[in-house]
Design an enzyme around this catalytic site. Sequence first.
Site, PDB file in Angstrom:
ATOM      1  N   ARG A 123       0.877  -1.104  -0.040  1.00  0.00           N
ATOM      2  CA  ARG A 123      -0.016   0.098  -0.040  1.00  0.00           C
ATOM      3  C   ARG A 123       0.907   1.238  -0.023  1.00  0.00           C
ATOM      4  O   ARG A 123       2.225   1.146   0.312  1.00  0.00           O
ATOM      5  CB  ARG A 123      -0.847   0.116   1.225  1.00  0.00           C
ATOM      6  N   ASN A 161      -5.019   8.412   3.991  1.00  0.00           N
ATOM      7  CA  ASN A 161      -5.044   7.599   5.050  1.00  0.00           C
ATOM      8  C   ASN A 161      -3.632   7.437   5.586  1.00  0.00           C
ATOM      9  O   ASN A 161      -2.772   6.929   4.799  1.00  0.00           O
ATOM     10  CB  ASN A 161      -5.524   6.031   4.735  1.00  0.00           C
ATOM     11  N   GLU A 162      -3.582   7.856   6.728  1.00  0.00           N
ATOM     12  CA  GLU A 162      -2.169   7.513   7.454  1.00  0.00           C
ATOM     13  C   GLU A 162      -1.007   8.115   6.553  1.00  0.00           C
ATOM     14  O   GLU A 162       0.005   7.673   6.348  1.00  0.00           O
ATOM     15  CB  GLU A 162      -1.886   6.451   7.940  1.00  0.00           C
ATOM     16  N   GLU A 319      -8.146   5.453  14.818  1.00  0.00           N
ATOM     17  CA  GLU A 319      -7.901   3.960  14.813  1.00  0.00           C
ATOM     18  C   GLU A 319      -7.004   3.596  15.951  1.00  0.00           C
ATOM     19  O   GLU A 319      -6.366   4.224  16.313  1.00  0.00           O
ATOM     20  CB  GLU A 319      -7.096   3.635  13.473  1.00  0.00           C
ATOM     21  N   TRP A 327       1.523  -7.040  13.029  1.00  0.00           N
ATOM     22  CA  TRP A 327       2.516  -6.431  12.655  1.00  0.00           C
ATOM     23  C   TRP A 327       3.673  -6.268  13.522  1.00  0.00           C
ATOM     24  O   TRP A 327       5.054  -5.908  13.066  1.00  0.00           O
ATOM     25  CB  TRP A 327       2.503  -5.140  11.929  1.00  0.00           C
ATOM     26  N   GLU A 367      -3.747  -8.276   6.892  1.00  0.00           N
ATOM     27  CA  GLU A 367      -4.155  -8.029   8.030  1.00  0.00           C
ATOM     28  C   GLU A 367      -5.179  -8.844   8.677  1.00  0.00           C
ATOM     29  O   GLU A 367      -5.869  -8.475   9.525  1.00  0.00           O
ATOM     30  CB  GLU A 367      -4.613  -6.269   8.206  1.00  0.00           C
ATOM     31  N   LYS A 368      -5.380  -9.732   8.104  1.00  0.00           N
ATOM     32  CA  LYS A 368      -6.378 -11.092   8.662  1.00  0.00           C
ATOM     33  C   LYS A 368      -6.330 -11.342   9.939  1.00  0.00           C
ATOM     34  O   LYS A 368      -7.305 -11.623  10.618  1.00  0.00           O
ATOM     35  CB  LYS A 368      -6.293 -11.970   7.384  1.00  0.00           C
ATOM     36  N   HIS A 370      -5.289  -9.125  12.549  1.00  0.00           N
ATOM     37  CA  HIS A 370      -5.282  -8.058  13.193  1.00  0.00           C
ATOM     38  C   HIS A 370      -6.522  -8.080  13.843  1.00  0.00           C
ATOM     39  O   HIS A 370      -7.681  -8.311  13.008  1.00  0.00           O
ATOM     40  CB  HIS A 370      -5.042  -6.732  12.348  1.00  0.00           C
TER      41      HIS A 370
END
Length: 679
Positions: A123, A161-162, A319, A327, A367-368, A370
Site C-alpha cells: 500500500r 489515510n495515514e 484507529e 505487525w 491484516e487478517k 489483526h
Amino acid sequence: MTSAHTSRFPYPKGGDGTRRLGYGADYNPEQWPREVWAEDVRLMREAGVNTVSLAIFSWARLQPAEDTWDFGWLDEIMDLLHAGGIGVDLATATASPPPWLTTAHPEILPVTAAGETVWPGARQHWRPTSPVFREHALRLVTKLATRYADHPALVAWHINNELGCHNVYDFSDDAARAFRTWLRRRYTTLGTLNHAWGTAFWSQRYSDFDQILPPRLAGSHPNPTQQLDFKRFSSDALKDHLLAEREVLRELTPQTPVTTNFMVMGGTKGMDYADWAGEVDFVSNDHYVIPGPQDRDELSFSANLTSGIAGHRPWFLMEHSTSAVNWQPVNLAKAPGELARDSLLHVAHGADAVCYFQWRQSAAGAEKYHSAMVPHAGEDSELFRSVVNLGRTLEALAPIAGSAREPARVAVLFDWDSWWASEQDSHPTSLLSYHREALDWYSALLSLGIRADIVPAHGTGLSSYDVVIAPVLHVVPQTLAKELTRYVEGGGHLVTTYFSGTVDENDHVWLGGYPGALRDLLGIRIEEFGPLPEGETVTLDNATAGSLWTDRITVTGTDVEILARYEDGAQCARPAVTRRATDRGTAAYVSTRLGAEGLAVLLPELLAPAGVTSELPAGARGPVETAVRRDAENRYVFLVNRSDEPVALPDMAGEVLAGTYDGTVLPPREVAVLRQPTS
C-alpha cells in the site's frame, strides 16, 4: 481553537438531539458479500456504533479502469448506514493507487535513497510530489465530493489515510524538482542556502539550484543540514498533498468538516503534526500499543501529545486495536479490561470519538490476523461483548462531549526539529533517542502522580505553565532562546537536558561552549561532550545512575546551585545536575540520561520551587493516572488504574459517571470517571 472549531467536530446526536461521543471503526464492506452488510448494521446498532470510516482503500473498486467508475455499491452501503443511524467519515480513497494506474504510469512509484523502485503489492506506493499521481487523485476526490456532497450519511471527509506511513521519504526525480522549489522558497538565493548548509565543507558549494539533489545514497555522511531540510521538505510535501485534496473538498462541500488521521505514536517521526494541525477542521489520530515496560506510558504520552497538537480541543481517535495487531514480532491479545482502559485513556486526554481498525476482522489479506470489533469468532465472543459494553460506557459519558482537557501545571516540550536533528549521523553518540528521553520524563511524572501536558515547542504559551521540561531541546533558534529566557525571568521554572541548545535552525553549532543558546540562561559552560559507551553507567550522589551521556560542566555564575554530582567516571566530583535561580524563576540542567526511575528520584527537587506536588495519595501514585476534562459547569476526573491489581484510593469526591469506584478502591484495569460541579 474556540467553540467555532468544536462545532466542526462531527458529533453524533442522540435521540434527544444532544451530542454524543463518537464510536465505531474503519468499515470495509467491499471485503464481504452483500448479505453480510445488513448483519453488520444490526451488530453496529447493538454495539452502539454511530460513526464509521468508509472507502479508505477502495480506489480500485470505485475506479476499475481509467474511464470506468463504479459507485453503485458505495451508494448502497451509504444508504444502509444512514438508515441505521450511523454517520460516515468518508475517505477520499487515495491512499493506495489501483493496479491500472501504476501499470500505465510507473513514474508515480516512490524511489529509495539507493535508487530502488518501491513496487506495488502492499500500500501507499505513490510519490507525494508526483504531478501524475496528484492529477488522478484529485479527479477521484472531485468525483466523490460531487456525488456525496448532499448525502445525509456524510458527516466528515477522511483525506487519504495515514499520510506518510510508508512513503514519507521519496528520492525520485519528481522529489528532487520539488525539493529545489521548496529550497528556493526557504532561502531565496544560493548564497543564503550555501551559508545555511555550510557547503564550504567538503567542496559542496552550489552554483545553480539544479545541482541540488535529495540526500541520496552517498559514499560518506551526507550534508547534515541537507538531511534536516529534506526531512522538513518531506513533511511539507505530504502536507501539500493534504491541502490539495482539502481544497477540492472545501470548494465542493464547504459544510462538511475535513480531517486526516495522524500517527502520533512510538517512533513515527517523519511528519511534523504540530505544523499540520491547523490545516484540518479537527485533529484525528491513530495509535497502537507498542509492547514493552512503558507501553501504557507511551499510550498516555501519545494521547497527551495529540491533545497538545490539537490545542487541547476535542480530537478524534480514528484507529486503535480491540486486541492483538498483526505487525509485531509477537502479537499479544489484550487482557480483560484493557480494551476499555486503552480506549478511555484516549478519551481522558481529549478524544471525543473512539474508533478501531476495523469493524469486521478480515478473512484474507495482510491484516487478517489483526483484531477487530467483530472477530473471526463472531458476535458470540468475549471480545464482541467487551465492544458492546464499551459502547454503553461511552453512551454514559455523553455529558463530557465537547469538554476540553484541563491544563496541567507542568508541560513537557516536544519538538520535531530537535527529534530529526539530534538523531542524525556524525554525532557524539548514535545511541541517543529523543522520543525515549521525552517518554522517560513523562513516565517519571506519571509514577509520581503528577499531571503534565505534552505540547509542541513552538506556538505554545509557556507562561501558562509553572514548570516546563524540555528534554534534548537540540535545535534552539534565537527566537526560542529568547522565549525561554522570558519564561524564566517571568517566574517560570525550566528544566532541560544534555545535547540541548546546541544548534540553530540551520543545524549550525552555537559557538562559545555548550549548551550554546541556553548557556547564559543556565549559568553553565561545557567545553566538550562526554558520551558513554553502550552499557556503561555513572553514579550520582543522589543514589541515581546515569547512562548514555555526561558533560564536563563548569559553573559560570554565583547563582547556580548544584543539585547532584558525579561520584565516579570521568566527571567524578563535578556537577551532574544544576539549577540557576533568577529573581523569579529557575533554569535547571540534567547532564546525563537517568531513565524514568532516576528521574522520579530527581523530579521532586526540580518541581519544589514551583510547589508542584501529586494530587493523589501516596499509595496510588504510579498505579493510577489522572486526567481532567471540564466544561462550563463541571470537571470530569478520570481515574485510570494502570495496574493489574486493585488500588486503594480513598476520598475522591464526585458523582461516578462511568466505571466502578466505591470511594475506597479502584479495581484492576478500571477507568472511573467522576463528575465534580465547578460551582
